[in-house]
Design an enzyme around this catalytic site. Structure first.
Site: not given
Length: 248
Positions: A153, A188, A157, A87, A186
């Protein structure tokens, strides 16, 4: 999952923390890693308060020796490794490609791609020793499309999804399944660092057809499912958990 062992990288906060707790609630013993020792020990305390067993292993997942030690310490403590959720990852500020730096490229790729590659390398060896297991890598909807200003990024991914597919094919007949999850926005720290104002957060929520930002628990439940026997015929897949983002 009683008697089984789960390893979560980036387990000190956000999706990693919530997933560690979810595995513990299912009866698994949990090893979690990260760079922040205080936060890691707090998650361990949360799991123990639930009646579970857990350890924290301080780890920089971009360093081969530290990742190797992370897996070895998990085995030394719990005797086996059955599940892994890779993760740990970082983002970068939205920046046009022409302005992005080599330092940013190296940092993001070393964490998001090399970290997953190293983790899988040592996790697979450990799982083979006890007859199999399941790995889930945390990708992103950014791995399923493009995002202006987020080239490094996005590339990282896409690479995670590629690693997931290639590794799944390598170990499919050896009792190990390898899948990925691809979350959209999300709730976070990473999200609030990206969308710093209420206006930006509302705008991001509006990009999801379901009309809201996702919750870490919604990713955790999917990870636990993909590791469980209920997903025994699923490997090499990337599950988008995105409120309809990629359906548009």
């Amino acid at each position: 999952m009683k008697g089984k062992v789960a390893l979560i990288t980036g387990g000190t906060a956000g999706i990693g923390r919530v997933t560690a707790l979810a595995f513990a609630r299912e009866g698994a013993k949990v090893a979690l890693s990260g760079r922040r020792e205080k936060e890691g020990n707090e998650v361990v305390a949360e799991i123990k308060a639930l009646g579970g067993e857990a350890i924290f292993i301080k780890t920089d997942i971009a360093q081969d020796a530290e990742v190797k030690a992370m897996v070895e310490l998990t085995i030394a403590k719990f005797g086996r490794l059955d599940y892994a959720f890779n993760n740990a990852g970082i983002e970068h500020a939205p920046t046009p490609t022409r302005e992005q730096t080599e330092a940013t490229f190296d940092l993001v790729m070393n964490t998001n791609v090399k970290g997953v590659w190293l983790s899988q390398k040592y996790e697979i060896a450990a799982m083979l020793a006890n007859g199999g297991g399941a790995i889930v890598n945390n990708a992103s909807v950014a791995g399923l499309g493009g995002m202006a200003g987020m080239g490094i990024y996005v590339a990282s991914k896409h690479a995670v999804i590629g690693l997931t597919k290639a590794t799944a094919l390598e170990v499919a007949k050896k009792g190990i399944r390898v899948n990925a999850v691809a979350p959209a926005a999300i709730e976070t720290r990473m999200f609030t660092a990206f969308a710093t104002t209420d206006e930006q957060q509302k705008m991001m929520a509006s990009l999801h057809p379901i009309g809201r930002i996702g919750k870490p628990e919604e990713i955790a439940e999917a990870v636990v499912f993909l590791c469980s026997d209920k997903a025994s015929f699923i490997t090499g897949e990337t599950l988008a958990i995105d409120g309809g983002w990629t359906a548009q």
